[in-house]
Design a protein around this motif. Sequence first.
Motif, PDB file in Angstrom:
ATOM      1  N   GLN A 200      -1.778  26.355  26.755  1.00  0.00           N
ATOM      2  CA  GLN A 200      -1.181  25.078  27.168  1.00  0.00           C
ATOM      3  C   GLN A 200      -0.233  24.788  28.651  1.00  0.00           C
ATOM      4  OE1 GLN A 200      -1.099  26.660  23.923  1.00  0.00           O
ATOM      5  NE2 GLN A 200      -2.818  25.573  23.025  1.00  0.00           N
ATOM      6  N   THR A 201       0.078  25.679  28.944  1.00  0.00           N
ATOM      7  CA  THR A 201       0.736  25.382  30.032  1.00  0.00           C
ATOM      8  C   THR A 201       0.005  26.350  30.870  1.00  0.00           C
ATOM      9  OG1 THR A 201       2.414  27.253  29.370  1.00  0.00           O
ATOM     10  CG2 THR A 201       3.547  24.486  28.936  1.00  0.00           C
ATOM     11  N   ASN A 202      -0.950  27.022  30.877  1.00  0.00           N
ATOM     12  CA  ASN A 202      -0.991  28.332  31.713  1.00  0.00           C
ATOM     13  C   ASN A 202       0.122  29.031  32.394  1.00  0.00           C
ATOM     14  OD1 ASN A 202      -3.353  29.349  32.950  1.00  0.00           O
ATOM     15  ND2 ASN A 202      -2.766  28.472  35.195  1.00  0.00           N
ATOM     16  N   ASN A 203       1.167  29.114  32.119  1.00  0.00           N
ATOM     17  CA  ASN A 203       1.938  29.787  32.565  1.00  0.00           C
ATOM     18  C   ASN A 203       2.057  31.705  32.251  1.00  0.00           C
ATOM     19  OD1 ASN A 203       4.055  27.912  33.431  1.00  0.00           O
ATOM     20  ND2 ASN A 203       4.911  28.329  30.762  1.00  0.00           N
ATOM     21  N   PRO A 204       1.964  32.542  32.824  1.00  0.00           N
ATOM     22  CA  PRO A 204       1.460  33.698  32.805  1.00  0.00           C
ATOM     23  C   PRO A 204       1.844  33.884  31.021  1.00  0.00           C
ATOM     24  CG  PRO A 204       2.782  33.862  34.462  1.00  0.00           C
ATOM     25  CD  PRO A 204       2.911  32.241  33.988  1.00  0.00           C
ATOM     26  N   GLY A 205       1.422  35.778  31.476  1.00  0.00           N
ATOM     27  CA  GLY A 205       2.043  36.311  30.649  1.00  0.00           C
ATOM     28  C   GLY A 205       1.759  35.923  28.813  1.00  0.00           C
ATOM     29  N   PRO A 206       1.898  36.911  27.777  1.00  0.00           N
ATOM     30  CA  PRO A 206       1.217  36.343  26.634  1.00  0.00           C
ATOM     31  C   PRO A 206       2.278  35.267  26.048  1.00  0.00           C
ATOM     32  CG  PRO A 206       2.439  38.465  26.410  1.00  0.00           C
ATOM     33  CD  PRO A 206       2.177  38.406  27.655  1.00  0.00           C
ATOM     34  N   THR A 207       1.918  35.137  24.705  1.00  0.00           N
ATOM     35  CA  THR A 207       2.862  34.393  23.813  1.00  0.00           C
ATOM     36  C   THR A 207       3.490  33.947  22.907  1.00  0.00           C
ATOM     37  OG1 THR A 207       1.594  32.052  25.054  1.00  0.00           O
ATOM     38  CG2 THR A 207       3.313  31.486  23.216  1.00  0.00           C
ATOM     39  N   LEU A 208       4.953  34.570  22.547  1.00  0.00           N
ATOM     40  CA  LEU A 208       5.380  34.974  20.523  1.00  0.00           C
ATOM     41  C   LEU A 208       5.353  33.459  20.102  1.00  0.00           C
ATOM     42  CD1 LEU A 208       6.755  36.253  18.953  1.00  0.00           C
ATOM     43  CD2 LEU A 208       8.414  36.163  20.554  1.00  0.00           C
ATOM     44  N   TRP A 209       4.841  33.494  19.062  1.00  0.00           N
ATOM     45  CA  TRP A 209       5.355  31.566  18.534  1.00  0.00           C
ATOM     46  C   TRP A 209       6.161  31.798  17.377  1.00  0.00           C
ATOM     47  CZ3 TRP A 209       0.867  28.052  17.672  1.00  0.00           C
ATOM     48  CH2 TRP A 209       0.828  27.602  18.399  1.00  0.00           C
ATOM     49  N   LEU A 210       7.080  30.714  16.758  1.00  0.00           N
ATOM     50  CA  LEU A 210       8.291  31.221  16.288  1.00  0.00           C
ATOM     51  C   LEU A 210       8.633  30.192  15.834  1.00  0.00           C
ATOM     52  CD1 LEU A 210      10.709  33.112  18.524  1.00  0.00           C
ATOM     53  CD2 LEU A 210       9.745  33.789  16.943  1.00  0.00           C
ATOM     54  N   PRO A 211       9.115  30.023  14.159  1.00  0.00           N
ATOM     55  CA  PRO A 211       9.275  28.651  13.416  1.00  0.00           C
ATOM     56  C   PRO A 211       9.917  28.278  14.267  1.00  0.00           C
ATOM     57  CG  PRO A 211       9.424  30.592  12.293  1.00  0.00           C
ATOM     58  CD  PRO A 211       9.355  31.381  13.362  1.00  0.00           C
ATOM     59  N   LYS A 212      10.691  27.068  14.098  1.00  0.00           N
ATOM     60  CA  LYS A 212      11.518  26.032  14.130  1.00  0.00           C
ATOM     61  C   LYS A 212      12.474  25.798  12.837  1.00  0.00           C
ATOM     62  CE  LYS A 212      13.582  21.445  14.628  1.00  0.00           C
ATOM     63  NZ  LYS A 212      13.188  20.016  15.307  1.00  0.00           N
ATOM     64  N   GLY A 213      13.873  26.295  13.027  1.00  0.00           N
ATOM     65  CA  GLY A 213      14.820  26.090  11.960  1.00  0.00           C
ATOM     66  C   GLY A 213      15.166  26.817  11.032  1.00  0.00           C
ATOM     67  N   GLU A 214      14.617  28.418  11.231  1.00  0.00           N
ATOM     68  CA  GLU A 214      13.974  29.675  10.656  1.00  0.00           C
ATOM     69  C   GLU A 214      14.724  30.439  11.255  1.00  0.00           C
ATOM     70  OE1 GLU A 214      10.514  30.074   8.459  1.00  0.00           O
ATOM     71  OE2 GLU A 214      10.663  27.746   7.095  1.00  0.00           O
ATOM     72  N   LYS A 215      15.600  31.472  10.128  1.00  0.00           N
ATOM     73  CA  LYS A 215      15.641  32.713  10.995  1.00  0.00           C
ATOM     74  C   LYS A 215      14.968  33.987  11.646  1.00  0.00           C
ATOM     75  CE  LYS A 215      20.059  33.513   9.971  1.00  0.00           C
ATOM     76  NZ  LYS A 215      20.815  33.470  11.163  1.00  0.00           N
ATOM     77  N   VAL A 216      14.824  33.752  12.115  1.00  0.00           N
ATOM     78  CA  VAL A 216      13.843  35.408  13.280  1.00  0.00           C
ATOM     79  C   VAL A 216      15.363  36.977  13.423  1.00  0.00           C
ATOM     80  CG1 VAL A 216      12.592  36.373  14.998  1.00  0.00           C
ATOM     81  CG2 VAL A 216      12.112  33.981  13.792  1.00  0.00           C
ATOM     82  N   ARG A 217      14.679  37.508  12.655  1.00  0.00           N
ATOM     83  CA  ARG A 217      14.481  39.092  13.630  1.00  0.00           C
ATOM     84  C   ARG A 217      13.710  40.000  14.538  1.00  0.00           C
ATOM     85  NH1 ARG A 217      17.324  43.669   9.703  1.00  0.00           N
ATOM     86  NH2 ARG A 217      18.632  41.591   8.979  1.00  0.00           N
ATOM     87  N   PHE A 218      14.691  39.959  15.571  1.00  0.00           N
ATOM     88  CA  PHE A 218      14.014  40.298  16.649  1.00  0.00           C
ATOM     89  C   PHE A 218      14.260  42.024  17.102  1.00  0.00           C
ATOM     90  CE2 PHE A 218      14.037  36.561  18.952  1.00  0.00           C
ATOM     91  CZ  PHE A 218      12.542  36.243  18.500  1.00  0.00           C
ATOM     92  N   VAL A 219      13.048  42.959  16.148  1.00  0.00           N
ATOM     93  CA  VAL A 219      13.195  44.700  16.180  1.00  0.00           C
ATOM     94  C   VAL A 219      13.542  44.877  17.475  1.00  0.00           C
ATOM     95  CG1 VAL A 219      13.234  47.188  15.493  1.00  0.00           C
ATOM     96  CG2 VAL A 219      13.380  44.093  14.290  1.00  0.00           C
ATOM     97  N   LEU A 220      13.573  45.687  18.634  1.00  0.00           N
ATOM     98  CA  LEU A 220      13.180  45.536  20.235  1.00  0.00           C
ATOM     99  C   LEU A 220      12.750  47.499  20.241  1.00  0.00           C
ATOM    100  CD1 LEU A 220      15.857  43.800  21.987  1.00  0.00           C
ATOM    101  CD2 LEU A 220      13.345  42.854  20.772  1.00  0.00           C
TER     102      LEU A 220
END
Length: 319
Positions: A200-220
């Motif tokens: 959509q934006t032609n910005n470099p790199g992969p795209t991480l999708w997230l839902p609005k209004g719901e808590k997301v835990r990132f495990v790094l």
Amino acid sequence: MSPNGSDRSPRRPMRRKLLQALTAGLVLATATGCTYKDFPRLGMPTPTTEEAPRILSLWQGSWAAALAVGVLVWGLILWSAMFHRRSRTKVEVPPQTRYNMPIEALYTVVPLIIVSVLFYFTARDESKLLNLSDKPAHTVNVVGFQWSWGFNYVENVDGSTGDAKTDENLDAIPNKFKEDFPANAGGVYDVGTPGTRNPQTNNPGPTLWLPKGEKVRFVLTSRDVIHSFWVVPFLMKMDVIPGHTNAFEVTPSKEGTFLGKCAELCGVDHSRMLFNVKVVSPERYRQHLQELAEKGQTGYIPAGIEQTEHEKNRETNIL
């Protein structure tokens, strides 16, 4: 003595007024009931998560404290230059102040108070930002590697079978995080290269999708060297360390596509470790996971280097 026979110096009223004015300015700058929205962002982007305003408020408070100290110091410098100039007093060498215990105590105690206050608010906000909930709505294992990113969506998705708790590709993740994984979560993944582009934006790199209004835990986790996971408008970043797993949680509050990058110098192509974060509605998020499953991107990519013995011992002691 002054010309009228009094011992009071004519400069004392002016000195008192200047001190009162500086004190009043300091009180006005620090004691108002303003929120982070009432101040400029001072170079920070607009927050896009429910947690980001806390970081922005700490940033603004630090600037306010620095400005108050700066105004006080500038005021004292100007006051000294104006009211102790040679042309005004006609004195070659003015009286020297030595071993003034109240002044020496003041310039020792005040910096300690300033540092203590900043430390308190920083520790308070850090504790809140790093607090992990019992059962986050979503978990994403972010995998850093030279020179891009992979995303393991630990979710129950139709068409994907397996169990994230026992999947060998996720062996690098400690059990204390796996306990919060959904049962029988086959999961899906997405992985990029430095040449990947957002359609959509032609910005470099992969795209991480997230839902609005719901808590997301990132495990790094990392496969090679230390990286740093930074979504710019989240105002939050955390190191991605081989042999040590970090985690934090956010709740996206604004839909859109935002930029992310590696914030740790990780080698020759560090500048190409870019990615995008696309925040959408929960319904569109689940649809995207289904699309990944239909593409055959089921299961999980290797998370990275397993916990070192030192870290395993530390985790055991904590548990």
